[in-house]
Structures are given as structure tokens and as C-alpha cells.
Motif scaffolding. Structure first.
Motif, PDB file in Angstrom:
ATOM      1  N   GLN A 209       5.267  15.954  48.422  1.00  0.00           N
ATOM      2  CA  GLN A 209       3.824  15.853  48.676  1.00  0.00           C
ATOM      3  C   GLN A 209       3.301  14.449  48.382  1.00  0.00           C
ATOM      4  O   GLN A 209       2.188  14.112  48.722  1.00  0.00           O
ATOM      5  N   TRP A 210       4.075  13.663  47.710  1.00  0.00           N
ATOM      6  CA  TRP A 210       3.656  12.341  47.243  1.00  0.00           C
ATOM      7  C   TRP A 210       3.889  11.312  48.343  1.00  0.00           C
ATOM      8  O   TRP A 210       4.959  11.242  48.924  1.00  0.00           O
ATOM      9  N   ARG A 211       2.877  10.497  48.659  1.00  0.00           N
ATOM     10  CA  ARG A 211       2.999   9.431  49.661  1.00  0.00           C
ATOM     11  C   ARG A 211       2.705   8.096  48.991  1.00  0.00           C
ATOM     12  O   ARG A 211       1.586   7.586  49.073  1.00  0.00           O
ATOM     13  N   PRO A 212       3.691   7.543  48.295  1.00  0.00           N
ATOM     14  CA  PRO A 212       3.449   6.296  47.563  1.00  0.00           C
ATOM     15  C   PRO A 212       3.230   5.110  48.512  1.00  0.00           C
ATOM     16  O   PRO A 212       3.858   5.008  49.563  1.00  0.00           O
ATOM     17  N   CYS A 213       2.326   4.248  48.118  1.00  0.00           N
ATOM     18  CA  CYS A 213       2.085   2.995  48.830  1.00  0.00           C
ATOM     19  C   CYS A 213       2.773   1.891  48.039  1.00  0.00           C
ATOM     20  O   CYS A 213       2.778   1.920  46.808  1.00  0.00           O
ATOM     21  N   ARG A 214       3.336   0.932  48.750  1.00  0.00           N
ATOM     22  CA  ARG A 214       3.970  -0.192  48.064  1.00  0.00           C
ATOM     23  C   ARG A 214       3.585  -1.484  48.769  1.00  0.00           C
ATOM     24  O   ARG A 214       3.349  -1.507  49.969  1.00  0.00           O
ATOM     25  N   LEU A 215       3.538  -2.533  48.001  1.00  0.00           N
ATOM     26  CA  LEU A 215       3.196  -3.856  48.508  1.00  0.00           C
ATOM     27  C   LEU A 215       4.340  -4.413  49.339  1.00  0.00           C
ATOM     28  O   LEU A 215       5.502  -4.317  48.952  1.00  0.00           O
ATOM     29  N   GLU A 216       4.008  -4.983  50.477  1.00  0.00           N
ATOM     30  CA  GLU A 216       4.963  -5.704  51.322  1.00  0.00           C
ATOM     31  C   GLU A 216       4.413  -7.127  51.431  1.00  0.00           C
ATOM     32  O   GLU A 216       3.513  -7.387  52.220  1.00  0.00           O
ATOM     33  N   ALA A 217       4.926  -8.016  50.635  1.00  0.00           N
ATOM     34  CA  ALA A 217       4.319  -9.346  50.487  1.00  0.00           C
ATOM     35  C   ALA A 217       4.745 -10.368  51.541  1.00  0.00           C
ATOM     36  O   ALA A 217       4.195 -11.458  51.585  1.00  0.00           O
ATOM     37  N   ALA A 218       5.689 -10.034  52.409  1.00  0.00           N
ATOM     38  CA  ALA A 218       6.197 -11.012  53.376  1.00  0.00           C
ATOM     39  C   ALA A 218       5.097 -11.679  54.214  1.00  0.00           C
ATOM     40  O   ALA A 218       5.130 -12.900  54.404  1.00  0.00           O
ATOM     41  N   PRO A 219       4.086 -10.941  54.723  1.00  0.00           N
ATOM     42  CA  PRO A 219       3.045 -11.617  55.508  1.00  0.00           C
ATOM     43  C   PRO A 219       2.250 -12.652  54.702  1.00  0.00           C
ATOM     44  O   PRO A 219       1.648 -13.562  55.282  1.00  0.00           O
ATOM     45  N   MET A 220       2.278 -12.528  53.383  1.00  0.00           N
ATOM     46  CA  MET A 220       1.545 -13.485  52.547  1.00  0.00           C
ATOM     47  C   MET A 220       2.205 -14.865  52.565  1.00  0.00           C
ATOM     48  O   MET A 220       1.560 -15.866  52.286  1.00  0.00           O
ATOM     49  N   ARG A 221       3.485 -14.924  52.932  1.00  0.00           N
ATOM     50  CA  ARG A 221       4.181 -16.213  53.013  1.00  0.00           C
ATOM     51  C   ARG A 221       3.500 -17.119  54.041  1.00  0.00           C
ATOM     52  O   ARG A 221       3.299 -18.304  53.792  1.00  0.00           O
ATOM     53  N   ALA A 222       3.113 -16.558  55.187  1.00  0.00           N
ATOM     54  CA  ALA A 222       2.433 -17.348  56.222  1.00  0.00           C
ATOM     55  C   ALA A 222       1.072 -17.843  55.713  1.00  0.00           C
ATOM     56  O   ALA A 222       0.667 -18.967  56.004  1.00  0.00           O
TER      57      ALA A 222
END
Length: 116
Positions: free
Chosen positions: A66-79
Motif C-alpha cells: 500500500q506504500w508508495r514512497p517518493c524518492r529524490l532523483e537529482a540528475a536533472p539538477m546537474r543541468a
């Protein structure tokens, strides 16, 4: 119309709620409920913010029962970092020239400190 990834990333970062969500995710995964706790807004409003972040590639959402964890995806921050770096160099060079000019003025004036 085709929008470049940097524009999509900046658009996602333009909202303070989305920036706060990303800041929270720097500490680790979180559920939608955990992410919505500090905000006085509805669940659908938070979900809309999460959708924008997900479409920008800044977060990903998993599924564990039932758990839908969100996680940071930092790759776009490189641009974003590379884009901002150009301006940091610009300002560093301008401040270096200003510093040099102030030192020249001090030497002409015979003082060690510029007048305030």
C-alpha cells in the motif's frame, strides 16, 4: 511544442511547495502523507505538485504494497547547476575586477581601507 529539460526543471522548481518537497526528500524516501504534513493543502493539491516533480524527472514513485514512497532523483539538477555555474563565473570575474579597482583607488588615496 517541444520544451527542453532545463525549462521543465526550472518550471518545477519555480514553486516553493515543490522546492520544500524536494528539500524533504534529501533526507530520504517519504510517503505522500509524510510529504503533505507540513502543508495546509488538500491531498489532490499535493498529488498535483508530485506529478509536476515526477514529470520533470526530479522524483520517482515506487510501490511497496500500500506504500508508495517518493524518492529524490537529482540528475536533472546537474543541468541547473551547470547553467548557474556560468553566472557564478561571471560574478566572480566582476567582483575580482571591482576588488582590483578598489585596491587601485586605495593606493592612490594612500589608505588601506575604502571610505564607507
Amino acid at each position: 511544442m517541444v520544451t527542453d529539460q532545463l525549462s521543465v526543471t526550472f518550471a518545477a522548481l519555480a514553486d516553493p511547495t515543490r522546492r520544500a518537497i524536494l528539500a524533504r526528500l534529501t533526507r530520504g524516501e517519504a510517503t505522500v502523507k509524510e510529504l503533505s504534513a507540513p502543508f495546509a493543502m488538500s491531498g489532490p493539491a499535493i498529488s498535483k505538485h508530485l506529478r509536476v516533480l515526477e514529470q520533470a524527472g526530479l522524483i520517482s514513485r515506487g510501490r511497496e504494497a500500500q506504500w508508495r514512497p517518493c524518492r529524490l532523483e537529482a540528475a536533472p539538477m546537474r543541468a541547473v547547476t551547470e547553467f548557474a555555474e556560468q553566472y557564478r563565473r561571471f560574478w566572480d570575474e566582476n567582483y575580482a575586477r571591482l576588488d582590483s579597482y578598489l585596491k587601485t583607488l586605495q593606493q592612490k588615496d594612500g589608505t588601506d581601507e575604502p571610505d564607507a
